[in-house]
Design an enzyme around this catalytic site. Structure first.
Site, PDB file in Angstrom:
ATOM      1  N   GLU A 104     -14.148 -63.269 -34.457  1.00 49.69           N
ATOM      2  CA  GLU A 104     -13.344 -62.968 -35.637  1.00 49.69           C
ATOM      3  C   GLU A 104     -11.934 -62.577 -35.183  1.00 49.69           C
ATOM      4  OE1 GLU A 104     -14.411 -60.312 -39.444  1.00 49.69           O
ATOM      5  OE2 GLU A 104     -14.290 -59.177 -37.586  1.00 49.69           O
ATOM      6  N   TYR A 171      -9.493 -64.098 -40.499  1.00 50.74           N
ATOM      7  CA  TYR A 171     -10.038 -62.856 -41.064  1.00 50.74           C
ATOM      8  C   TYR A 171      -9.110 -62.375 -42.181  1.00 50.74           C
ATOM      9  CZ  TYR A 171     -12.122 -58.109 -40.671  1.00 50.74           C
ATOM     10  OH  TYR A 171     -12.758 -56.913 -40.891  1.00 50.74           O
ATOM     11  N   TYR A 176      -6.843 -55.626 -43.950  1.00 48.92           N
ATOM     12  CA  TYR A 176      -5.940 -55.951 -42.841  1.00 48.92           C
ATOM     13  C   TYR A 176      -4.815 -56.871 -43.334  1.00 48.92           C
ATOM     14  CZ  TYR A 176      -9.587 -53.866 -39.936  1.00 48.92           C
ATOM     15  OH  TYR A 176     -10.493 -52.996 -39.381  1.00 48.92           O
ATOM     16  N   ARG A 224     -13.301 -65.204 -43.406  1.00 51.76           N
ATOM     17  CA  ARG A 224     -13.903 -64.016 -44.043  1.00 51.76           C
ATOM     18  C   ARG A 224     -12.995 -63.630 -45.193  1.00 51.76           C
ATOM     19  NH1 ARG A 224     -16.387 -58.959 -40.545  1.00 51.76           N
ATOM     20  NH2 ARG A 224     -18.418 -59.018 -41.551  1.00 51.76           N
ATOM     21  N   ARG A 290     -27.620 -56.203 -46.679  1.00 48.20           N
ATOM     22  CA  ARG A 290     -28.645 -55.371 -46.018  1.00 48.20           C
ATOM     23  C   ARG A 290     -30.038 -55.924 -46.305  1.00 48.20           C
ATOM     24  NH1 ARG A 290     -31.022 -50.590 -46.330  1.00 48.20           N
ATOM     25  NH2 ARG A 290     -30.297 -50.173 -48.443  1.00 48.20           N
ATOM     26  N   ARG A 313     -26.330 -54.531 -40.274  1.00 53.64           N
ATOM     27  CA  ARG A 313     -27.301 -53.453 -40.064  1.00 53.64           C
ATOM     28  C   ARG A 313     -28.746 -53.932 -39.857  1.00 53.64           C
ATOM     29  NH1 ARG A 313     -25.415 -49.836 -45.024  1.00 53.64           N
ATOM     30  NH2 ARG A 313     -24.960 -51.933 -45.789  1.00 53.64           N
ATOM     31  N   CYS A 342     -25.325 -46.026 -37.432  1.00 50.99           N
ATOM     32  CA  CYS A 342     -24.741 -47.033 -36.522  1.00 50.99           C
ATOM     33  C   CYS A 342     -23.221 -47.031 -36.673  1.00 50.99           C
ATOM     34  CB  CYS A 342     -25.322 -48.417 -36.811  1.00 50.99           C
ATOM     35  SG  CYS A 342     -25.370 -48.846 -38.563  1.00 50.99           S
ATOM     36  N   CYS A 354     -28.931 -46.431 -33.444  1.00 47.36           N
ATOM     37  CA  CYS A 354     -29.628 -46.724 -34.696  1.00 47.36           C
ATOM     38  C   CYS A 354     -30.794 -45.773 -34.876  1.00 47.36           C
ATOM     39  CB  CYS A 354     -30.102 -48.177 -34.660  1.00 47.36           C
ATOM     40  SG  CYS A 354     -31.151 -48.630 -36.030  1.00 47.36           S
TER      41      CYS A 354
HETATM   42 FE1  SF4 Z   1     -29.731 -49.251 -40.531  1.00 50.42          FE
HETATM   43 FE2  SF4 Z   1     -30.001 -48.361 -38.055  1.00 50.42          FE
HETATM   44 FE3  SF4 Z   1     -27.601 -48.491 -39.127  1.00 50.42          FE
HETATM   45 FE4  SF4 Z   1     -29.344 -46.675 -40.046  1.00 50.42          FE
HETATM   46  S1  SF4 Z   1     -28.469 -46.764 -38.002  1.00 50.42           S
HETATM   47  S2  SF4 Z   1     -28.029 -48.039 -41.254  1.00 50.42           S
HETATM   48  S3  SF4 Z   1     -31.242 -47.795 -39.790  1.00 50.42           S
HETATM   49  S4  SF4 Z   1     -28.933 -50.190 -38.686  1.00 50.42           S
END
Ligand code: SF4
Ligand code: ADP
Length: 682
Positions: A104, A171, A176, A224, A290, A313, A342, A354
């Protein structure tokens, strides 16, 4: 097991311009806290996602020139030839598993401060840096700057080809520079780059066309871009560019929604916005949401809303998510809980970690793999027994690892339900998805006949020795103190023993009265205070929350929930008192003082809840250590909150680390005089 045919659509290859992805799992560019400073850590992490089946794996935002410098955040760079090698580490790691690598290309604009390069940032207007508050103001980009920018972008694209990337991004969102050009409120130029929509999209069009020329058919061009049903013009702009790139990576124009924690944003929340744009283009579309449910993923592909399942995520929580769907092991998917821990660590300028996946970020440094344990040197382990006291996140994670390693594992849990703090906290408003931490681990333990869980089993030292275990892990967690000692107080609050005091643990256990005034002293500065306030307010209580920082949920700045959190408590009528500490409690009268002037004021409250610090539940650990029979144990150690209270992510990590060390016959790193600590630059 085999793949469920309902999910075949997720495994169909797709042409993206001149390249073809083997399936529909697409790890969109996401920050990692690794970037240019930790290329080996980064390559191992991205390579793991490719190994786990993500057909496309992108790197994070990649600066094209020193005038886009986001120091001290960890971004990637393609500034000159010397950057090619570091980026090639990542593309090689991704190609090794048959996946495509994306980059990116990024131009900062008013968002950034350029603290490292010390060049003035280039903005559409000359404005102060907009992301963090810094005393830095950009230079208004002029015609020559635009010509330079186009050249830098072309050159960076050529270097991207040399580094082995298959997809190169333009991007054009997330605040930005290119989104400044698109934004009619920000772009006040009177030349061919301002005014009409056609003029405002000109720079994006030019960069798409010129990047295509630069890569000379060797890479696909992705863009993007943000579309938003509340901003009809975003679709007009999109229509004007609709068939120009080879791929659209689409999202909404609000990062708090795109990246919102599960407390505020559900799975697949962007669908309507994306679906409208998809009808306008003939090119493939990827979008995040997600996504963790294979049914939802297959649903969005079949409905034609998007062609590829974008994920940041979910790919962090489970790098092997695609492989698990492919092999029919859906139960094994480690679903993201939407806590944004994260993202917080990227915000803190360190490698991401995580809550669900303790191996995230440790692939290179510790050689950890989310699905496989390292080869064991401990040949007798199958005959050895481990007792784990406490079935919270630390205990359950340690049990999972040790069970996989072949130990006989007993877990003794004092209460009638496993889960520890996760079970209690996930009952609070909006935290329901957090129960996935416990659910996933219990599900995994069911597959391990050598692991037994004993509920309703409070353990004393004698009970522990009675089990005749060789190893004992004490995972008894922590309890919230009521004395008020914490960050802003070193001594107990006067009056903390009065009957009006309620502990956080009591509230977590559901002891909530009604039609009273509760005062929370929140020296924790994260989610728990505001969530407890909402829980109390929902039971017809008046709630006052006092915090020593200038804003409630200060740490939520890192997780990107500070804004939504403050709104949520204000919406339910909670009174927020910032920049004050708790001084004393005299029956129902609470004195607080200003952190700047020490001026005091009084509040009347029926119940006072200090949210200040947790005390490790280490009585059992102490009595075990002091017992002469402890010498007969091969190992005894505390893990999780019993060792040091912290995030749930830290408890899971602690359980995993202890399990791995025991399974591999490694010493407890906490006890070593000179532990090996692998670094990119020793
Ligand atoms: Fe999801 Fe792990 Fe990020 Fe929590 S830390 S939002 S569980 S990817
Ligand atoms: P962590 O986050 O470190 O896993 P938790 O507080 O979530 O810690 O979980 C600790 C668990 O240990 C709780 O479920 C608690 O009931 C249990 N526990 C605490 N003391 C004992 C004990 N003496 N015997 C058995 N279980 C215990």
């Amino acid at each position: 097991m085999t793949r469920d045919p309902r999910y075949n659509c997720l495994f169909e290859p797709l042409e993206i311009g001149p390249v073809t992805t083997r399936n529909r799992f697409y790890q969109v560019p996401h920050c990692s806290g690794m970037g240019r400073t930790r290329p080996q850590t980064l390559a191992a992490m991205r390579g793991m996602k490719a190994e786990g089946g993500w057909g496309v794996v992108c790197t994070e935002y990649c600066s094209i020139h020193p005038s886009s410098d986001d120091a001290a955040y960890a971004f990637a760079t393609l500034w000159d030839e010397s950057d090619i090698k570091a980026n090639a580490l990542m593309t090689d790691a991704v190609h090794e598993h048959g996946s495509l690598a994306g980059v990116e290309l990024w131009v900062g604009g008013n968002y950034i401060a350029n603290y490292d390069s010390r060049m003035p940032p280039l903005g559409v207007q000359s404005r102060p840096a907009t992301f963090d508050i810094h005393p830095v103001q950009s230079k208004r980009i002029d015609k020559q700057d635009i010509r330079n920018l186009r050249l830098w972008h072309r050159n960076a694209a050529k270097r991207a080809v040399e580094a082995g990337f298959d997809i190169v991004y333009v991007y054009a969102n997330h605040g930005y520079l290119l989104s400044e050009f698109l934004d009619p409120h920000c772009n006040n130029r009177c030349d061919e780059y301002g005014g009409s929509l056609e003029n405002r999209i000109r720079i994006v069009r030019e960069l798409i066309e010129e990047t295509r020329e630069a890569v000379n058919g060797k890479c696909a061009i992705a863009t993007r871009f943000s579309v938003d049903l509340d901003e009809p013009e975003s679709y007009d702009a999109f229509s004007m560019l609709a068939d120009l790139p080879d791929l659209w990576d689409l999202t909404v124009n609000d990062y708090h929604i795109e990246m919102g924690p599960s407390r505020f944003v559900a799975e697949a929340s962007l669908q309507q916005h994306i679906g409208k744009a998809k009808k306008i283009t003939t090119k493939p579309v990827v979008a995040v949401g997600r996504f963790t449910s294979p049914d939802t993923m297959a649903g969005v592909i079949k409905s034609g809303t998007q062609d590829l399942i974008g994920a940041a995520r979910p790919s962090i929580a489970d790098p092997f998510l695609p492989e698990k769907i492919n092999s029919g092991n859906h139960d094994d998917i480690r679903e993201c809980i939407g806590c944004n821990v994260c993202y917080a660590h990227n915000s803190l300028k360190i490698p991401i970690r995580c809550t669900q996946n303790p191996t995230m970020g440790e692939e290179w440094r510790k050689g950890w793999h989310p699905e496989r344990l390292p080869a064991s040197k401990n040949s007798v382990q199958q005959r050895e027994q481990v007792l784990i006291v406490g079935a919270g996140p630390a205990g359950l994670e340690a049990a999972r690892v040790l069970g996989l390693a072949g130990f006989k594992v007993l877990i003794a849990e004092a209460t009638r339900q496993p889960g520890g703090r996760v079970r209690r906290e996930s009952r609070l408003p909006g935290l329901n998805e957090w129960s996935r931490v416990t659910d996933w681990r219990l599900q995994q333990l069911l597959k391990l006949p050598n692991v037994e869980l004993f509920l309703d089993s409070p353990m004393q030292a004698a009970d522990v020795f009675d089990t005749e275990s060789q190893h004992v892990l004490v995972a008894t967690g922590s309890s919230w103190a009521t004395d008020g000692i914490g960050r802003h107080r070193q001594t107990s609050i006067n009056g903390h023993e009065q009957p009006s005091i309620r502990s956080v643990d009591q509230i977590l256990d559901g002891e909530i009265e009604q039609n009273l005034t509760y005062l929370i002293f929140d020296d924790d500065h994260y989610y728990l205070g505001p969530v407890l306030a909402s829980a109390l307010a929902s039971r017809h209580n008046r709630v006052i929350i006092v915090c020593p920082q200038g804003r409630l949920c200060h740490w939520g700045n890192y997780t990107d929930e500070i804004h939504a959190t403050n709104k949520a408590v204000l919406d339910v009528g909670v009174k927020v008192v910032t920049n004050h500490v708790l001084e004393s409690i005299d029956n129902g009268s609470v004195t607080v003082s200003c952190v700047f002037t020490a001026t005091t004021q009084q509040f009347i409250a029926d119940r006072i809840v200090p949210l200040t610090r947790q005390q490790p539940n280490d009585d059992l650990l102490r009595s075990l250590s002091e017992d002469p029979r402890a010498t007969e144990l091969k190992s005894l150690r505390a893990i999780g909150d019993c060792l040091a209270p912290g995030l749930i992510a830290a408890a899971v990590y602690s359980g995993y680390e202890a399990g791995i060390q025991l399974a591999c016959g490694l010493p407890d790193a906490h006890q070593e005089a000179e532990p090996v600590f692998k670094r990119e630059l020793p």
